[in-house]
Design an enzyme around this catalytic site. Sequence first.
Site, PDB file in Angstrom:
ATOM      1  N   ARG A  19      38.650  42.295  24.539  1.00  0.00           N
ATOM      2  CA  ARG A  19      38.910  43.484  25.378  1.00  0.00           C
ATOM      3  C   ARG A  19      40.292  44.044  25.083  1.00  0.00           C
ATOM      4  O   ARG A  19      41.244  43.293  24.813  1.00  0.00           O
ATOM      5  CB  ARG A  19      38.847  43.095  26.870  1.00  0.00           C
ATOM      6  CG  ARG A  19      37.453  42.785  27.353  1.00  0.00           C
ATOM      7  CD  ARG A  19      37.349  42.706  28.856  1.00  0.00           C
ATOM      8  NE  ARG A  19      38.427  41.915  29.448  1.00  0.00           N
ATOM      9  CZ  ARG A  19      38.843  42.114  30.703  1.00  0.00           C
ATOM     10  NH1 ARG A  19      38.299  43.079  31.428  1.00  0.00           N
ATOM     11  NH2 ARG A  19      39.800  41.359  31.206  1.00  0.00           N
TER      12      ARG A  19
ATOM     13  N   SER B 159      43.290  33.142  22.829  1.00  0.00           N
ATOM     14  CA  SER B 159      42.821  31.876  23.421  1.00  0.00           C
ATOM     15  C   SER B 159      42.523  30.803  22.403  1.00  0.00           C
ATOM     16  O   SER B 159      41.379  30.316  22.288  1.00  0.00           O
ATOM     17  CB  SER B 159      41.612  32.161  24.289  1.00  0.00           C
ATOM     18  OG  SER B 159      41.922  33.243  25.133  1.00  0.00           O
TER      19      SER B 159
ATOM     20  N   ASP C  56      44.558  32.250  27.290  1.00  0.00           N
ATOM     21  CA  ASP C  56      43.763  32.805  28.399  1.00  0.00           C
ATOM     22  C   ASP C  56      43.947  32.017  29.682  1.00  0.00           C
ATOM     23  O   ASP C  56      43.868  32.574  30.786  1.00  0.00           O
ATOM     24  CB  ASP C  56      42.280  32.918  28.022  1.00  0.00           C
ATOM     25  CG  ASP C  56      41.694  31.621  27.491  1.00  0.00           C
ATOM     26  OD1 ASP C  56      40.505  31.626  27.159  1.00  0.00           O
ATOM     27  OD2 ASP C  56      42.444  30.628  27.381  1.00  0.00           O
TER      28      ASP C  56
HETATM   29  C1  0WK Z   1      37.636  35.884  30.614  1.00  0.00           C
HETATM   30  C2  0WK Z   1      39.107  35.999  30.218  1.00  0.00           C
HETATM   31  C3  0WK Z   1      39.292  35.598  28.768  1.00  0.00           C
HETATM   32  C4  0WK Z   1      38.743  34.193  28.576  1.00  0.00           C
HETATM   33  C5  0WK Z   1      37.307  34.195  29.007  1.00  0.00           C
HETATM   34  C6  0WK Z   1      36.754  32.817  28.892  1.00  0.00           C
HETATM   35  O1  0WK Z   1      39.530  37.322  30.379  1.00  0.00           O
HETATM   36  O2  0WK Z   1      40.633  35.627  28.420  1.00  0.00           O
HETATM   37  O3  0WK Z   1      38.889  33.821  27.236  1.00  0.00           O
HETATM   38  O4  0WK Z   1      37.184  34.595  30.357  1.00  0.00           O
HETATM   39  O5  0WK Z   1      35.439  32.861  29.284  1.00  0.00           O
HETATM   40  P1  0WK Z   1      34.227  33.121  28.269  1.00  0.00           P
HETATM   41  O6  0WK Z   1      34.204  34.531  27.988  1.00  0.00           O
HETATM   42  O7  0WK Z   1      34.461  32.258  27.101  1.00  0.00           O
HETATM   43  O8  0WK Z   1      33.038  32.684  29.029  1.00  0.00           O
HETATM   44  C1  BGC Z   2      40.915  26.994  23.030  1.00  0.00           C
HETATM   45  C2  BGC Z   2      41.903  27.284  24.132  1.00  0.00           C
HETATM   46  C3  BGC Z   2      41.292  28.249  25.123  1.00  0.00           C
HETATM   47  C4  BGC Z   2      39.999  27.718  25.599  1.00  0.00           C
HETATM   48  C5  BGC Z   2      39.310  28.620  26.573  1.00  0.00           C
HETATM   49  C6  BGC Z   2      39.638  26.533  23.645  1.00  0.00           C
HETATM   50  O1  BGC Z   2      38.676  26.366  22.640  1.00  0.00           O
HETATM   51  O2  BGC Z   2      41.435  25.969  22.206  1.00  0.00           O
HETATM   52  O3  BGC Z   2      43.047  27.832  23.589  1.00  0.00           O
HETATM   53  O4  BGC Z   2      42.183  28.365  26.177  1.00  0.00           O
HETATM   54  O5  BGC Z   2      39.110  27.512  24.535  1.00  0.00           O
HETATM   55  O6  BGC Z   2      39.000  29.837  26.026  1.00  0.00           O
END
Ligand code: 0WK
Ligand code: BGC
Length: 892
Positions: free
Chosen positions: A549, A610, A632
């Site tokens: 984003r 992240s 993140d």
């Molecule tokens: C939303 C956050 C982003 C993070 C994500 C983790 O804005 O920075 O990396 O959540 O959740 P995912 O999208 O991997 O389920």
């Molecule tokens: C990454 C982290 C991150 C986490 C959640 C992990 O795989 O090593 O840096 O914070 O995922 O997104």
Amino acid sequence: MDSVGPLGLQQGDGAPGCPQEALPCPSNSPELVQECLRQFKVTGAQLRQIQASLLGSMEQALSGQANPAPTVRMLPTYVGSVPHGTEQGDFVVLELGAIGASLRVLWVTLMGTKGHRMEPQSREFVIPQEVMVGPGQQLFDFAARCLSEFLDAFPVGNQGLQLGFSFSFPCHQTGLDKSTLISWTKGFRCSGVEGQDVVQLLRDAIQRQGAYSIDVVAVVNDAVGTMMGCEPGAGPCEVGLVVDTGTNACYMEEARHVAVLDEDRGRVCISVEWGSFSDDGALGPVLTTFDHALDHESLNPGAQRFEKMIGGLYLGELVRLVLAHLAQRGVLFGGCTSPALLSRGGILPEHVAEMEDPSAGAARVHTILQDLGLRPRASDTELVRHVCAAVCTRAAQLCAAALAAVLSRLQRSREQETLQIAVATGGRVFERHPRFLSILQETVMLLAPRCDVSFIPSVDGGGRGVAMVTAVAARLAAHRRLLEETLAPFRLTREQLAAVQAQMREAMARGLRGEASSLRMLPTYVRATPDGSERGDFLALDLGGTNFRVLLVRVATGGVQISSQIYSIPECVAQGSGQQLFDHIVDCIVDFQQKQGLSGQSLPLGFTFSFPCRQLGLDQATELNVVAIVNDTVGTMMSCGYEDPRCEVGLIVGTGTNACYMEELRNVASVAGDSGHMCINMEWGAFGDDGSLGMLSTNFDASVDQASINPGKQRFEKMISGMYLGEIVRHVLLHLTSLGVLFRGQPTQRLQTRDIFKTKFLSEIESDSLALRQVRAILEALGLPLTSDDALMVLEVCQAVSQRAAQLCGAGVAAVVEKIRENRGLEELTVSVGVDGTLYKMHPHFSSLVAATVQELAPRCAVTFLQSEDGSGKGAALVTAVACRLAQMTHV
Ligand code: 0WK
Ligand code: BGC
């Protein structure tokens, strides 16, 4: 002096009664006959009323409503699944109550998928009348004796035998092998059995007999046995219908509709016990004087009124009462009667079946009547046949009205307008009365026109079906054991979780000291959470989760406004060169700025990146020249910290998982200074990469790790996060399929496909609001042909895998908050944790399981979990704002 019954009939064994001089046929005999036969005529309207009233009573009973007491019992049978076709083995079946005054023992061999069918071997034993009405123990000892007499003919040796007990009386079941008799019916009235567990009574009798070691695995009603005995090719049958001495039906109801069960998933077979249906409104108009007479003379007056109009035990009696009535009015047999005609039970069901059968011919009817001590005239045989036909036709029509009620219930239960269903039929009334089934079919089509019903005669009176229930019970028990063994390593104890917490604490301490540790404990150079004085416009990037984003974040007095856009990161870019990735990111920024009218403006930018980054400063990560780079977890903590200053921990449970928290600077060996705080990115995904989680890792985890792009790495993450849970489940399902526990042991190509079982399926499958059929829909969409049992087991696998993930995550958070509490030497700590990530947010139980585990392992910390609304992009902007604020203060 012979006794006179309610119909003014002669009772008892008087000499053939003939009037002094032969009675001329009374002139009104045709009316007398028509009046008799008309009583047995049931109109379509009356049948519909019976159908509606029975349906009402069924739903009343299902909902557990006790007042007014429903007239049908709707008894759960604990038969939750229909045969798989994989059931195999030798089973003994003891049938009591299905076929009147005799019991049957069967030896049934099921061949599983080997296909060919072995004919059951059976033997029938007549139960002496005094045993049918004597002490209960006598009846069960008689049954046990018959059992061992039967088994003497088989090479049993001392092998343990599994027995299915077909006990065809109304019983309250509390398990497949636990059943309490409610009341006797059909000529039985043994003392000391009603209210008792009949399985225990049989086990005790077999024990007393002591000849064989027999495990009574299941007790089954004959209607259930009939349904389960349905030929695999024809079915599965989901309705069982018996019309033998008595009558009853069963069908597969959605468990969530059965109030007493408190189950919300799967189906359960319900024994309707419609024999006791009585609704004066519906039945009153069709009950004849003969029905009242029969009931009055029966062993259980006032009970089983519906059964007494349909069951084979009663058809002969009804015909007898009508013939005796007409004979004494001189309409039949010249007014002559006979002991058989005046005695209860004088006309047997098989008499009626023959006399009613059009192919029998007048001569045969004549012979039967003569055998009953009567001297029929030519006109009599035709009239007698009409009486038999009237009684049986009504029985078939009433049975159809009841079956139509069951079909309507199935339509409602499955919310289906039309229904295609197979009904297994069993019982001698079907076998003996050829017109019974055809009348039943015609009437069902009239009363349930939107149901396409196929009737499948059960081949051996349900004996095979009872063996099938026993086999299914044995299979389910065996599968349950294998499922429990497979899932046991996922069921973590408090001690195991406390050990993870302790190990994480040690790894944190080692990481902070800069010693070898699977936890990198990376300083983020975020030293403070927002204090609310931050102001300005900031660009923010959020990369690393499901979506990339770009955000414009305005931090103003009234709060934070965000406008953002999601951009995709093509696989080739995500797995391509770093150059490609950052060029793609800059393209997105430019596009975003144009859309937001920001072109040419240089706004401070915060970048949520992240991935594990060793930072040398807030903006110094080996890669980009921006104001702030944050992980993140840090962005999430800051974003939530803006609303709640107690938020000092950031947690991500999404594609990946990680946590950060505000550590005392004095504890961070790699950063100078010992006052103040430093936010530490733990990168806990790598926890256990040193093997310290080996004791928890299962073969399924090992398979997922080996197949991953980074084997041996991120072991903790691979037990917790969204990228992996679906894969763990898939491997467990493959294992259970190889054991024959799932999908009939047939592994499907689809299930062998990596990443085919998305982690979002766990969240969907485990959501409380989803009925099992929706679970099945998800799995069928995956090309997995499954049964309800399979769906239930897949659900349990998902629950076990997600529960372990949540508990491990909880153990990690407990380690972090306890660290903060001890850092500050506090007895009690109140702290908030900012959380983000699809798995945490979407899974129905994950968050509550994490909170429960933290409470259990860190009882001195009051932890509030704050779900981040705007993601960590806002957090990155706030970190940038704090950095700019601090920079301005140093430049002032
Ligand atoms: C939303 C956050 C982003 C993070 C994500 C983790 O804005 O920075 O990396 O959540 O959740 P995912 O999208 O991997 O389920
Ligand atoms: C990454 C982290 C991150 C986490 C959640 C992990 O795989 O090593 O840096 O914070 O995922 O997104």
